[in-house]
Design an enzyme around this catalytic site. Structure first.
Site, PDB file in Angstrom:
ATOM      1  N   ILE A  76     -12.079  50.269 -19.012  1.00  0.00           N
ATOM      2  CA  ILE A  76     -11.566  50.636 -17.769  1.00  0.00           C
ATOM      3  C   ILE A  76     -11.772  49.553 -16.887  1.00  0.00           C
ATOM      4  O   ILE A  76     -13.046  49.150 -16.652  1.00  0.00           O
ATOM      5  CB  ILE A  76     -12.575  51.973 -17.161  1.00  0.00           C
ATOM      6  CG1 ILE A  76     -12.396  53.220 -18.386  1.00  0.00           C
ATOM      7  CG2 ILE A  76     -12.040  52.264 -15.735  1.00  0.00           C
ATOM      8  CD1 ILE A  76     -13.492  54.153 -17.598  1.00  0.00           C
ATOM      9  N   THR A  77     -10.893  48.878 -16.303  1.00  0.00           N
ATOM     10  CA  THR A  77     -10.917  47.771 -15.199  1.00  0.00           C
ATOM     11  C   THR A  77     -11.136  48.455 -13.964  1.00  0.00           C
ATOM     12  O   THR A  77     -10.653  49.668 -13.552  1.00  0.00           O
ATOM     13  CB  THR A  77      -9.616  46.883 -15.159  1.00  0.00           C
ATOM     14  OG1 THR A  77      -8.475  47.608 -14.675  1.00  0.00           O
ATOM     15  CG2 THR A  77      -9.124  46.548 -16.662  1.00  0.00           C
ATOM     16  N   GLY A  78     -11.857  47.703 -13.005  1.00  0.00           N
ATOM     17  CA  GLY A  78     -12.286  48.218 -11.787  1.00  0.00           C
ATOM     18  C   GLY A  78     -13.258  49.435 -11.822  1.00  0.00           C
ATOM     19  O   GLY A  78     -13.093  50.283 -11.325  1.00  0.00           O
ATOM     20  N   GLY A  95     -15.524  53.593  -6.923  1.00  0.00           N
ATOM     21  CA  GLY A  95     -14.580  54.569  -6.705  1.00  0.00           C
ATOM     22  C   GLY A  95     -14.382  55.558  -8.006  1.00  0.00           C
ATOM     23  O   GLY A  95     -15.226  55.790  -8.713  1.00  0.00           O
ATOM     24  N   TYR A 126       1.920  46.098  -1.134  1.00  0.00           N
ATOM     25  CA  TYR A 126       1.197  47.189  -1.939  1.00  0.00           C
ATOM     26  C   TYR A 126       2.126  48.214  -2.737  1.00  0.00           C
ATOM     27  O   TYR A 126       2.061  48.417  -4.020  1.00  0.00           O
ATOM     28  CB  TYR A 126       0.285  47.970  -1.071  1.00  0.00           C
ATOM     29  CG  TYR A 126      -0.575  49.219  -2.005  1.00  0.00           C
ATOM     30  CD1 TYR A 126      -1.855  48.838  -2.539  1.00  0.00           C
ATOM     31  CD2 TYR A 126      -0.048  50.483  -1.694  1.00  0.00           C
ATOM     32  CE1 TYR A 126      -2.420  49.951  -3.072  1.00  0.00           C
ATOM     33  CE2 TYR A 126      -0.662  51.480  -2.548  1.00  0.00           C
ATOM     34  CZ  TYR A 126      -1.827  51.291  -3.189  1.00  0.00           C
ATOM     35  OH  TYR A 126      -2.593  52.252  -3.779  1.00  0.00           O
TER      36      TYR A 126
END
Length: 278
Positions: free
Chosen positions: A13-15, A19, A171
């Site tokens: 899982i990146t990031g 959060g 974004y």
């Protein structure tokens, strides 16, 4: 979790030091998976590793650090993943940055790649491509691209937004690029046993990214996390789809345009060559 379950699987899982990514790392580990934690901060990554150990009583998490604003770091990271594990059952491309930049300024790397395009899309594109041999060898496996309902068609005449920069446009273009890549890759891998899907997990979750944008949260990381867990685990999600939460949805029309997807592939490979990593 439903469906096949995570017992015995390896999940990247990146990031995953903050959060929704952090929430996901803990829940996936609790379901029996080995979790590869990614982040930029060694301290925050170690906090997640400790949380997983306390929750499961086992050493189910490993830490890998990289700054995805630097494509050379992405390549080093991919090499480290391949050195750490002989299989990869799930890749969740969750790392990303929001629309807000200091002073609203356009940010680029030393090679001229716009920062939101680099972090939200191009880093995941490169990482996924580098890890495809592991994912294919581990099939049935899954790739989940965490995108957004905020999408805007890419302007191929000015993809790095040198003219009239706007952070929200940057974004939303980067998030649509993720979905376009999802559809392309799903077609490419249709007979490989690797499922590729994208989703908007939830709107304005209670995350650092949302708060830094000055937005009052509308939903929880649990809500978005559960929608993402479904794509990690459920048996009925298929491949080459975009979801809004748990419901299959339609992305921006550009995502369904084969010519636009071809132009995005060409742009991506051109930027990787410029970066010296292709």
């Amino acid at each position: 979790m439903t469906g096949t379950g995570s017992e015995g699987r390896t999940v990247l899982i990146t990031g995953s030091t903050d959060g929704m990514g952090r929430w996901l790392a803990l829940r996936v580990a609790e379901s029996g998976a080995r979790v590869l934690i990614h982040g930029r901060s060694a301290d925050r990554a170690e906090q997640v590793r400790r949380e997983i150990h306390e929750a499961t009583g086992e050493d189910r998490a490993e830490i890998l650090l990289a700054d995805f604003a630097d494509l050379r770091e992405v390549d080093r990271f991919a090499d480290e993943v391949a050195a750490r594990t002989a299989r990869l059952d799930v890749l969740v491309n969750n790392a990303g940055i929001g629309a807000t930049s200091p002073g609203g300024r356009r940010e680029i790397d030393e090679l001229g790649v716009e920062r939101r395009f680099a972090v939200n899309y191009l880093s995941g594109y490169r990482l996924t491509r580098r890890l495809l041999p592991l994912l294919t060898a581990s099939a049935p496996s899954r790739i989940v691209n965490v995108s957004s309902a905020g999408q805007r068609a890419l302007d191929f005449a000015d993809p790095m937004m040198e003219l009239g920069y706007d952070g929200m446009r940057a974004y939303t273009q980067s998030k649509l690029a993720q979905i376009m890549f999802t559809f392309d890759l799903a077609e490419e891998l249709r007979d490989s046993g690797v499922a590729v899907n994208a989703l908007h997990p939830a709107t304005f979750m209670d995350t650092t990214m949302v708060r830094e944008g000055g937005i009052s949260p509308w939903s929880t990381v649990e809500e978005g996390g559960n929608a993402t867990l479904r794509l990690i685990d459920a048996a009925d999600v298929g491949t080459g789809r975009y979801f809004n939460g748990t419901a299959q949805a339609h992305a921006d029309p550009q995502a369904y345009d084969p010519e636009a997807r071809r132009r995005l592939r060409e742009l991506s490979e051109k930027l990787l060559i410029q970066a010296g990593v292709a």
